[in-house]
Scaffold this motif. Sequence first.
Motif, PDB file in Angstrom:
ATOM      1  N   ALA A  12       0.833  -1.213   0.000  1.00  0.00           N
ATOM      2  CA  ALA A  12       0.000   0.000   0.000  1.00  0.00           C
ATOM      3  C   ALA A  12       0.861   1.254   0.000  1.00  0.00           C
ATOM      4  CB  ALA A  12      -0.939  -0.014   1.200  1.00  0.00           C
ATOM      5  N   ASP A  13       1.984   1.230   0.769  1.00  0.00           N
ATOM      6  CA  ASP A  13       2.888   2.386   0.796  1.00  0.00           C
ATOM      7  C   ASP A  13       3.457   2.656  -0.594  1.00  0.00           C
ATOM      8  OD1 ASP A  13       2.577   2.700   3.541  1.00  0.00           O
ATOM      9  OD2 ASP A  13       4.291   1.396   3.994  1.00  0.00           O
ATOM     10  N   VAL A  23      -4.692   3.916  -3.258  1.00  0.00           N
ATOM     11  CA  VAL A  23      -5.406   3.033  -4.182  1.00  0.00           C
ATOM     12  C   VAL A  23      -5.447   1.648  -3.545  1.00  0.00           C
ATOM     13  CG1 VAL A  23      -5.459   1.959  -6.459  1.00  0.00           C
ATOM     14  CG2 VAL A  23      -4.637   4.307  -6.219  1.00  0.00           C
ATOM     15  N   ASP A  24      -6.654   1.134  -3.332  1.00  0.00           N
ATOM     16  CA  ASP A  24      -6.809  -0.197  -2.765  1.00  0.00           C
ATOM     17  C   ASP A  24      -6.869  -1.211  -3.899  1.00  0.00           C
ATOM     18  OD1 ASP A  24      -7.423  -2.509  -1.452  1.00  0.00           O
ATOM     19  OD2 ASP A  24      -9.078  -1.683  -0.282  1.00  0.00           O
ATOM     20  N   LEU A  25      -5.805  -1.964  -4.075  1.00  0.00           N
ATOM     21  CA  LEU A  25      -5.723  -2.914  -5.179  1.00  0.00           C
ATOM     22  C   LEU A  25      -6.392  -4.250  -4.857  1.00  0.00           C
ATOM     23  CD1 LEU A  25      -2.076  -2.323  -6.443  1.00  0.00           C
ATOM     24  CD2 LEU A  25      -4.208  -1.358  -7.302  1.00  0.00           C
ATOM     25  N   THR A  26      -7.068  -4.301  -3.710  1.00  0.00           N
ATOM     26  CA  THR A  26      -7.797  -5.519  -3.357  1.00  0.00           C
ATOM     27  C   THR A  26      -9.305  -5.301  -3.366  1.00  0.00           C
ATOM     28  OG1 THR A  26      -7.725  -5.038  -0.977  1.00  0.00           O
ATOM     29  CG2 THR A  26      -5.878  -6.285  -1.919  1.00  0.00           C
ATOM     30  N   ALA A  27      -9.754  -4.042  -3.375  1.00  0.00           N
ATOM     31  CA  ALA A  27     -11.191  -3.762  -3.286  1.00  0.00           C
ATOM     32  C   ALA A  27     -11.886  -4.059  -4.606  1.00  0.00           C
ATOM     33  CB  ALA A  27     -11.414  -2.299  -2.897  1.00  0.00           C
ATOM     34  N   PRO A  28     -13.048  -4.735  -4.566  1.00  0.00           N
ATOM     35  CA  PRO A  28     -13.816  -4.940  -5.801  1.00  0.00           C
ATOM     36  C   PRO A  28     -14.220  -3.603  -6.404  1.00  0.00           C
ATOM     37  CG  PRO A  28     -14.668  -6.311  -4.011  1.00  0.00           C
ATOM     38  CD  PRO A  28     -13.694  -5.342  -3.404  1.00  0.00           C
ATOM     39  N   LEU A  29     -14.260  -3.524  -7.721  1.00  0.00           N
ATOM     40  CA  LEU A  29     -14.699  -2.303  -8.390  1.00  0.00           C
ATOM     41  C   LEU A  29     -16.216  -2.219  -8.349  1.00  0.00           C
ATOM     42  CD1 LEU A  29     -12.283  -2.235 -11.443  1.00  0.00           C
ATOM     43  CD2 LEU A  29     -12.056  -1.094  -9.248  1.00  0.00           C
ATOM     44  N   ASP A  30     -16.734  -1.001  -8.381  1.00  0.00           N
ATOM     45  CA  ASP A  30     -18.171  -0.761  -8.251  1.00  0.00           C
ATOM     46  C   ASP A  30     -18.947  -1.455  -9.361  1.00  0.00           C
ATOM     47  OD1 ASP A  30     -20.681   0.218  -7.720  1.00  0.00           O
ATOM     48  OD2 ASP A  30     -20.288   2.219  -8.519  1.00  0.00           O
ATOM     49  N   VAL A 217      -7.732   1.478 -16.712  1.00  0.00           N
ATOM     50  CA  VAL A 217      -8.266   0.533 -17.696  1.00  0.00           C
ATOM     51  C   VAL A 217      -9.351  -0.339 -17.074  1.00  0.00           C
ATOM     52  CG1 VAL A 217      -7.685  -1.525 -19.054  1.00  0.00           C
ATOM     53  CG2 VAL A 217      -6.227   0.505 -19.181  1.00  0.00           C
ATOM     54  N   LEU A 218      -9.095  -0.868 -15.870  1.00  0.00           N
ATOM     55  CA  LEU A 218     -10.070  -1.740 -15.217  1.00  0.00           C
ATOM     56  C   LEU A 218     -11.366  -0.995 -14.906  1.00  0.00           C
ATOM     57  CD1 LEU A 218      -7.815  -3.777 -12.760  1.00  0.00           C
ATOM     58  CD2 LEU A 218      -8.701  -4.478 -14.988  1.00  0.00           C
ATOM     59  N   LYS A 219     -11.257   0.243 -14.475  1.00  0.00           N
ATOM     60  CA  LYS A 219     -12.461   1.025 -14.171  1.00  0.00           C
ATOM     61  C   LYS A 219     -13.288   1.278 -15.423  1.00  0.00           C
ATOM     62  CE  LYS A 219     -10.888   3.335  -9.954  1.00  0.00           C
ATOM     63  NZ  LYS A 219     -10.487   4.620  -9.326  1.00  0.00           N
ATOM     64  N   LYS A 220     -12.623   1.535 -16.545  1.00  0.00           N
ATOM     65  CA  LYS A 220     -13.349   1.749 -17.809  1.00  0.00           C
ATOM     66  C   LYS A 220     -14.091   0.490 -18.239  1.00  0.00           C
ATOM     67  CE  LYS A 220     -10.918   5.590 -20.083  1.00  0.00           C
ATOM     68  NZ  LYS A 220     -10.257   6.174 -18.916  1.00  0.00           N
ATOM     69  N   LEU A 221     -13.462  -0.659 -18.062  1.00  0.00           N
ATOM     70  CA  LEU A 221     -14.105  -1.918 -18.438  1.00  0.00           C
ATOM     71  C   LEU A 221     -15.296  -2.212 -17.527  1.00  0.00           C
ATOM     72  CD1 LEU A 221     -10.895  -4.009 -19.146  1.00  0.00           C
ATOM     73  CD2 LEU A 221     -12.552  -3.224 -20.842  1.00  0.00           C
ATOM     74  N   LEU A 238      -4.705 -12.779 -11.615  1.00  0.00           N
ATOM     75  CA  LEU A 238      -5.881 -13.247 -10.887  1.00  0.00           C
ATOM     76  C   LEU A 238      -6.463 -12.156  -9.999  1.00  0.00           C
ATOM     77  CD1 LEU A 238      -7.809 -15.523 -10.238  1.00  0.00           C
ATOM     78  CD2 LEU A 238      -6.166 -16.378  -8.547  1.00  0.00           C
ATOM     79  N   ASP A 239      -5.617 -11.333  -9.410  1.00  0.00           N
ATOM     80  CA  ASP A 239      -6.119 -10.267  -8.536  1.00  0.00           C
ATOM     81  C   ASP A 239      -7.057  -9.335  -9.298  1.00  0.00           C
ATOM     82  OD1 ASP A 239      -4.779 -11.146  -6.276  1.00  0.00           O
ATOM     83  OD2 ASP A 239      -2.971  -9.993  -6.744  1.00  0.00           O
ATOM     84  N   GLU A 240      -6.667  -8.907 -10.494  1.00  0.00           N
ATOM     85  CA  GLU A 240      -7.524  -7.981 -11.236  1.00  0.00           C
ATOM     86  C   GLU A 240      -8.786  -8.671 -11.743  1.00  0.00           C
ATOM     87  OE1 GLU A 240      -4.986  -6.384 -14.282  1.00  0.00           O
ATOM     88  OE2 GLU A 240      -5.715  -7.774 -15.819  1.00  0.00           O
ATOM     89  N   ILE A 241      -8.682  -9.944 -12.084  1.00  0.00           N
ATOM     90  CA  ILE A 241      -9.873 -10.697 -12.503  1.00  0.00           C
ATOM     91  C   ILE A 241     -10.904 -10.723 -11.372  1.00  0.00           C
ATOM     92  CG2 ILE A 241     -10.668 -13.058 -12.909  1.00  0.00           C
ATOM     93  CD1 ILE A 241      -9.576 -12.362 -15.411  1.00  0.00           C
ATOM     94  N   ILE A 242     -10.451 -11.001 -10.155  1.00  0.00           N
ATOM     95  CA  ILE A 242     -11.357 -11.077  -9.009  1.00  0.00           C
ATOM     96  C   ILE A 242     -11.986  -9.718  -8.732  1.00  0.00           C
ATOM     97  CG2 ILE A 242     -11.434 -11.419  -6.503  1.00  0.00           C
ATOM     98  CD1 ILE A 242      -9.351 -13.653  -6.892  1.00  0.00           C
ATOM     99  N   ARG A 243     -11.222  -8.659  -8.869  1.00  0.00           N
ATOM    100  CA  ARG A 243     -11.722  -7.319  -8.551  1.00  0.00           C
ATOM    101  C   ARG A 243     -12.786  -6.832  -9.520  1.00  0.00           C
ATOM    102  NH1 ARG A 243      -7.700  -2.901  -8.547  1.00  0.00           N
ATOM    103  NH2 ARG A 243      -9.403  -1.794  -7.549  1.00  0.00           N
ATOM    104  N   VAL A 244     -12.645  -7.158 -10.802  1.00  0.00           N
ATOM    105  CA  VAL A 244     -13.478  -6.528 -11.828  1.00  0.00           C
ATOM    106  C   VAL A 244     -14.645  -7.399 -12.273  1.00  0.00           C
ATOM    107  CG1 VAL A 244     -12.209  -7.331 -13.864  1.00  0.00           C
ATOM    108  CG2 VAL A 244     -13.271  -5.063 -13.890  1.00  0.00           C
TER     109      VAL A 244
END
Length: 280
Positions: A12-13, A23-30, A217-221, A238-244
């Motif tokens: 996070a730092d 930026v929380d890289l573990t939080a699911p996107l809206d 990019v992930l937020k746009k998708l 896998l992390d980004e797949i789970i989030r988006v």
Amino acid sequence: ISSGPIGNRNRADLVREIVGKEVDLTAPLDRGDQRAGQIELSLDHVHVAPSQSSSGLHDASLTLHAGEVVGVAGVEGNGQRELFDLLAGLRKPDSGTVEARHVHADGRPVAGLVPEDRHHEGLVLDLPVSINLLLNKIGAAPYARGGRLVHAEIDAAAERMRAAADVRARSVHITPRTLSGGNQQKIVLARAMNEDAPVVIVYQPTRGLDVAASEDVLKKLRLAANQGKAVLIISSNLDEIIRVSDRIVVLYAGRTVGDVTATTSRQEIGALMTGGAKPS
């Protein structure tokens, strides 16, 4: 920006210092309140022969609905390339069926495409940004008339797209070769979104991008799906797949071995990706 012993640092730092904000890289996107709609694309018991670098596809099946993101997880070389080519209409299955609700005259699914390699498949690096943004429409009105390009129309549309996609280029007349990887990927994604297609298919959408560009990019998708498009993301991250994603289809040895939700644990998905049984 900073320096110090690695023992005092955490992810996070480092992300905050790179991006300039938390930026929380573990939080699911809206995911909004969009519900999955009609089936836009489907594969049914598809087989594609293996190649030297890939397992091919074997009895693979999946569905993609309007208003959802489906992530395809798997170790690279387990049929992802064949899956993208099938859904993009670049090849036909050896057996099984690929069906789309909207197709071109030649039978290809109507889809906005973000290929794996933006340099060799997504961009013409030495043509202007304006042409690259509109490559999929450049031969039709209002961008062409009587066999000639209408540069005023091209430039005006490209400038609107550049601003909306936040492509950091001083002009739409410069070439993508001079831009960063993040800005190059924004061009490819902006063109895919401008396809007016109900489906967007992306392959390794954040490869080679920094944290900030990847997040954008992930937020746009995710937003595209929230607004009703059907989005399929093939990624080894896998992390980004789970989030988006709303659902995750797992490929192993060319087979679709799991269709799970984004709330499924990483351990369960990882077990499927490596050929193990889904933990109870």
